[in-house]
Motif scaffolding. Sequence first.
Motif: not given
Length: 349
Positions: A15, A17, A51, A53, A103, A154, A156, A329, A332-333
């Motif tokens: 993924r 980001f 994905e 992002i 976040h 994420y 990522a 977002a 996912i988060a």
Amino acid sequence: MSDTSQAKQTAFKPRVFSGIQPSGGLTLGNYLGAMRRFVDWQDRGLKEGFETIFCMVDMHAMTVWQDPDALRRQTRELAAGYIASGLDPEKSILFNQSQVPEHAQLGWIFNCVARMGWMQRMTQWKDKAGKNTQNASLGLFAYPALMAADILVYHATHVPVGEDQKQHVELTRDIAAKFNHDYGQEFFPMTEPVIEGAATRVMSLRDGSKKMSKSDPSDMARINMTDDADAIASKIRKARTDPDALPSEVEGLKERAEARNLVNIYAALSDQTMEQVLQDVGGKQFSEFKPMLAELAVAKLAPISTEMARLMQAPEEIDAIIGKGAAQAREIAAPVLAKTYDIVGMIRS
Ligand code: TYM
């Protein structure tokens, strides 16, 4: 994805980001070092089924003073820049950091994982805080922990960035490793910084030893994504160079930082290597090469700035796009944060 990274990432599906600060106008450095490569990742993500992002990191921008109206405008302008450069909200998730509270929530947990000594070693902290560290915001110091949260909320695995962000992505790995070790779980991936392409470090047009930056006091040092054709041509014409002709080999650009930078920009804009560019322009004087570079830069950037200006006429459309992106977002988060809360012992009821 490279074989080695695949081997290390078996437990985590790929993924991507990345983020850019809406702290001022976008520069050619942001475009070549980041945005254009985000578009490549978007296409690859579509083909390979992962994905992508991309975020406007407004909470990072406010680690130094931002006028509220300017911050709002710059955030929309960055969203417009993403879209005008080729990011498509139907193909990638595009959103604004502060609209996804996970976040900040994971950022707090990472503030408690990261060590003061790690933060003190960050070269960007030293550069940005300068000599007067006592007067810098606490947010500026903690910034890399929030950046780690941006990425890891994420899960990522790959983060495309320019050279200057490498240390922060490495710190993200340190934070993930300490978290995983302290709580005895392989929960966060070891994210790879992806620093590739011809233009991972675009330099100032006035000083080949300094990065091209939106915070440079001289506007002549950078090309802004919103500059018109005349401004671009004039900045390139006035760019600092040396009196010698261009060499035919890259080796000949050693010790010629400004010349190297202009050739590098030409290579990146024309999707060529520096070797290929020098095969064509070796032997030319700057009086001949600079107009070629200006023409190329205008041809590549003018359609983007025109589209950005068009999008900025409809801020409500931009807000709708990023609002939708924030909802995607969060899907996912939120589960990643929920699991993190469980791991660290926070009650969720
Ligand atoms: P920022 O906003 O300073 O820059 C955004 C991206 O542009 C790249 N870049 C450059 N690349 C080549 N040459 C240049 N002169 C140049 N100037 C900027 C940067 O390397 C970056 O990729 N901390 C980050 C934002 C951030 C982030 C994240 C990035 C916050 N959270 C999570 C990735 C993942 C920053 O200040 O970038």
